[in-house]
Design a protein around this motif. Structure first.
Motif, short mmCIF file in Angstrom:
data_model
loop_
_atom_site.label_atom_id
_atom_site.label_comp_id
_atom_site.label_asym_id
_atom_site.label_seq_id
_atom_site.Cartn_x
_atom_site.Cartn_y
_atom_site.Cartn_z
N ARG A 89 0.83 -1.70 0.24
CA ARG A 89 -0.12 0.36 0.32
C ARG A 89 0.87 1.32 -0.20
NH1 ARG A 89 -5.19 1.28 1.86
NH2 ARG A 89 -5.50 3.21 1.14
N LEU A 120 -14.14 -7.70 9.59
CA LEU A 120 -14.05 -6.35 9.16
C LEU A 120 -14.46 -5.86 7.59
CD1 LEU A 120 -10.26 -4.98 10.58
CD2 LEU A 120 -12.26 -4.08 10.74
N HIS A 173 -7.40 -11.56 4.15
CA HIS A 173 -6.76 -11.93 5.74
C HIS A 173 -7.42 -13.29 6.39
CE1 HIS A 173 -9.13 -9.16 7.94
NE2 HIS A 173 -9.80 -9.75 8.61
N MET A 228 -5.10 -4.68 -4.98
CA MET A 228 -3.64 -3.71 -5.41
C MET A 228 -3.94 -3.30 -7.20
SD MET A 228 -2.52 -4.67 -2.69
CE MET A 228 -0.77 -3.80 -3.27
N HIS A 283 -9.85 -0.04 12.51
CA HIS A 283 -9.21 -1.59 12.80
C HIS A 283 -9.27 -0.60 14.08
CE1 HIS A 283 -7.23 -1.76 9.16
NE2 HIS A 283 -6.99 -3.31 9.22
N GLU A 305 -10.87 3.48 6.89
CA GLU A 305 -10.00 2.20 6.64
C GLU A 305 -9.56 2.16 8.18
OE1 GLU A 305 -6.43 2.18 4.68
OE2 GLU A 305 -6.69 4.47 3.48
N MET A 326 -14.63 -3.30 3.97
CA MET A 326 -14.03 -1.95 3.57
C MET A 326 -14.31 -1.70 1.84
SD MET A 326 -10.36 -0.93 5.48
CE MET A 326 -10.44 -2.26 7.02
N TYR A 359 -6.53 -5.68 7.66
CA TYR A 359 -6.60 -5.80 6.29
C TYR A 359 -5.88 -5.35 5.86
CZ TYR A 359 -11.47 -6.09 3.54
OH TYR A 359 -12.37 -6.15 2.06
N HIS A 360 -6.28 -5.85 4.77
CA HIS A 360 -5.39 -5.79 3.17
C HIS A 360 -5.72 -5.06 1.48
CE1 HIS A 360 -2.29 -6.68 0.43
NE2 HIS A 360 -3.34 -7.03 -0.60
N PRO A 361 -5.63 -4.27 1.42
CA PRO A 361 -4.28 -3.76 1.68
C PRO A 361 -3.78 -2.30 2.66
CG PRO A 361 -5.07 -2.94 -0.62
CD PRO A 361 -5.64 -3.71 0.32
N ASN A 362 -3.96 -2.22 4.31
CA ASN A 362 -3.85 -1.10 4.98
C ASN A 362 -2.48 -1.35 4.83
OD1 ASN A 362 -6.73 -1.21 3.73
ND2 ASN A 362 -6.85 -0.12 6.33
#
Lengths: 471, 471
Positions: free
Chosen positions: A383, B347, B316, B47, B420, B416, B349, A441-444
């Protein structure tokens, strides 16, 4: 002599917080404030600086847009007069949100004047019209705040030498600026001016910036700050007025500048308020003895809160202190048990780019032999590459025995958010293994924290245990 | 027939995570992957979409700069060809980070081909050269992933109708776009295109976007998304090819567009892999019965993980499932106890602007009579004004009995990060009063969470208790 249950001296963050509590319990109070209204934060601190920093961030970001295919921003410029007008416009709105608490008070309950102690329960308040009023208070909240340190001889050099008290009044920003003192305030404003296109020279007597104590974070922070501005550490500055410029000399070099921002720290407003009359011995800095958990000045009915305590100028801590001070002051009046101040996990931030932030213990405070250190460099995950924010370093410290976080220091994109998460799990006494069981969480950017936490886990747990920890 | 201890089908996030675990324990494995390598996330998912969104965010931000005194950006434009090149350049780097795990395997351990079950322990792998290989595996990890849903007749309409599988291959972006399906993927890409200056029409059959269930959040999100694009809910779309455009009809209206992005969800890749041969009854969707805690398909040596399970496509969670699947598969081989999957706080997003994010239980899942709701609107505090990001709403849900968080939904700047923090304190079982005792630095967006938490506290605690909670 007028008698009140509670007198609050100072209508800043600590005083206003105390005011909010006292008004729910009694109308028998007075609040006394010298000079301008509006908290340090709203008027000359956090808020106006954040506006200037936002503008600097927005302007500097333009440099990153060409590779993204965004055209037509190559010749952008900043009209600093408009920028400073915006700073003041928003500041005035924020100040308005604070002064309403005193403006709304009935007549006589809000005195705009200087309070001096005649004795530990008696005050003389000098009013702007030349008269004065004597007040006897059963309890006193001492929340007089702090002011920027300015060497006397520099104060004579005219309007080109400013502190944060008058910096935001500047009509526009000139080309060349020196910043003396690179604590949080000096570094934030210095870097913001540099990112707005000014030629900025920063000079700091200490060997670090923004209070960083971890050598790796310091090295990274210096490298990044020096992208934007000159930084000279470990040298003292001398100023000389020459026609229409100021010559700054430091460490054998000299710089001709149009403006000097003096950001050498803040001193508590405890001088010239008659503290010698309250009957307690002051220390060599003029500070009275106080109980940091109850905020009471020993042997008096005076409770101290906020910047006046000489602590770091951090709003939420000032508010907490104001609340605990008034709560305990009122408790002793009604013979309720005295409360104690349960401090939150320490947090410190400089809103530089990237953010410099610390939580919990500083690196310099750690017992190194029992500390594990986990690290994350922001160029390691995806990220930050997407954001073009790959410059940053996080270092986390954990206790080898308890396997819990002790603290951490960072210079990190979005560090202002990441440090909250870390401070929270630290205060909640979460073991490193259990932090790794939380969602990332991805992509954080939070995934970067996990890298540092995994590194800690490898030092804190056996290989078999590490395998069991959900990575 | 070749015999192995472990066969992994699928080299996506779940399969690669399983591969990482298995390689530490045995060399007796094979991984089989059909078609292209690189995870869904890196190649066609999180990505590349984040790169496009970053560019859109940067471009759209320019609208806010005039009031800050930044000049010379008024005529900025986006060269979408350069933007898409950047998307692919970064994507290729991210894909490179995933394919190295299979590229580095010894010959014969990585098969690029389609695996079909002959029985519950036997596979036939069709290789690109036309040959095939039969493999018998003691344990099988089924991680075949998912693919975008595309109605068959739309697939015939030519290259102007795309899914996320080929969207990122577009050389540039045209003027008019329809997005069919406004889940996370459709909404993210649709809004990003709109913010890049395209004319975007979004069409969704359901009555909400991005899976939002809280009516207040939905209303706010719709209002904000409609700043950027048209949004039509509760209508089905029909497509028709006309010369060089596509006509999209929905809800009695029609739109002529140059591109249609079909984002109607993803289906697990479980069809055409011979699941009918593993000896278990499949449900009406073709899904085998599985234990969600161990990932085992009942009565078999097959463990399923990632998008193949039909769950939400969240990296994840796919990685967690891959790890628990292989850990349990290996445990049963060595007669170790079988582990269970301790799920992290959910989670979700959407990287829209502002971010849409949810944690814990959705509003629609709550037992309303025992739920307190606390709310924060971002126009209430200072920092959002500084950032010019005052549009946002957070709603937090707490259990009236336990006084702990149950979940929350938000559309929020920097959501975001905020989500978390909330998910973490929820998983750590922190009472609302104790969350309020954590540090909230000023002036940070986190202060907004405190507003919502204080509102919860007033509903959960007596007035006397609320006074005691450090605000």
């Amino acid at each position: 002599m007028r008698k009140v249950k509670v007198a609050i001296i100072g209508a800043g963050t600590a005083g206003l917080t105390a005011l909010g509590v006292v008004r729910k319990q009694t109308e028998d109070f007075v609040i006394i404030n010298e000079g301008w209204y509006g908290t340090t934060c709203a008027k000359v601190g956090c808020m106006p600086s954040k506006v200037l920093i936002q503008i600097a961030d927005d302007f500097d970001r333009l440099k990153k847009l060409s590779v993204e295919g965004i055209r037509g921003v190559e010749n952008a410029s900043v009209d600093t007069a408009t920028a400073m007008q915006r700073v003041r416009k928003l500041r005035d709105a924020f100040v308005g949100n604070t002064v309403k608490f005193t403006d709304s008070l009935p007549a006589g309950k809000n005195l705009n004047g200087k309070a001096v102690f005649l004795s530990k329960n008696q005050l003389e308040v000098s009013l702007p019209d030349g008269t004065s009023e004597q007040i006897e208070a059963e309890r006193i909240i001492l929340a007089t705040g702090s002011r920027p340190i300015m060497p006397t001889q520099w104060a004579q050099l005219g309007p080109q030498v400013v502190t944060s008290d008058n910096f935001f009044e500047l009509e526009s920003l000139p080309k060349r600026v020196a910043v003396i003192g690179l604590g949080v305030i000096g570094l934030e404003l210095g870097q913001a001016m540099a990112r707005l296109g000014l030629d900025v020279t920063g000079i700091e007597m200490a060997d670090t910036i923004a209070g960083i104590s971890d050598p790796s974070i310091k090295e990274k922070a210096l490298q990044l700050m020096r992208h934007d501005m000159q930084v000279h550490l470990g040298v003292a500055a001398q100023l000389e007025k020459l026609d229409d410029i100021i010559r700054v000399s430091a460490g054998g070099q000299s710089y001709e500048v149009d403006l000097v921002l003096v950001a050498m720290g803040r001193r508590p407003n405890l001088d010239n308020i008659g503290l010698e009359n309250i009957g307690v011995a002051l220390d060599e800095r003029g500070m009275p003895p106080m109980n940091p958990e109850t905020m009471q000045i020993a042997g008096t009915d005076i409770y101290i809160a906020g910047d006046a305590t000489g602590s770091k100028a951090i709003l939420h801590e000032a508010a907490d202190e104001g609340r605990i001070a008034i709560t305990n002051a009122l408790a002793t009046l009604s013979e309720k048990p005295v409360g104690h101040y349960a401090a939150r996990t320490p947090l410190a931030m400089a809103f530089t780019h990237p953010n410099i932030a610390c939580f919990g213990a500083r690196f310099s405070e750690l017992e190194q032999s029992n500390t594990a250190v986990g690290e994350f460099d922001f160029n390691e995950t995806g990220r930050p590459k997407v954001m073009q924010e790959t410059e940053g370093l996080v270092r986390l410290y954990a206790d080898k025995t308890t396997k819990k976080l002790l603290g951490g220091e960072m210079i990190a994109p979005r560090g202002e958010h990441l440090v909250h998460q870390l401070a929270w799990v630290m205060q909640l006494q979460t073991e490193v293994a259990d932090i790794l069981r939380l969602p990332f969480y991805h992509p954080n950017l939070e995934e970067g924290l996990r890298v540092a936490l995994r590194s800690l886990a490898k030092q804190l747990y056996s290989p078999a245990e590490v395998e069991l920890i959900s990575k």
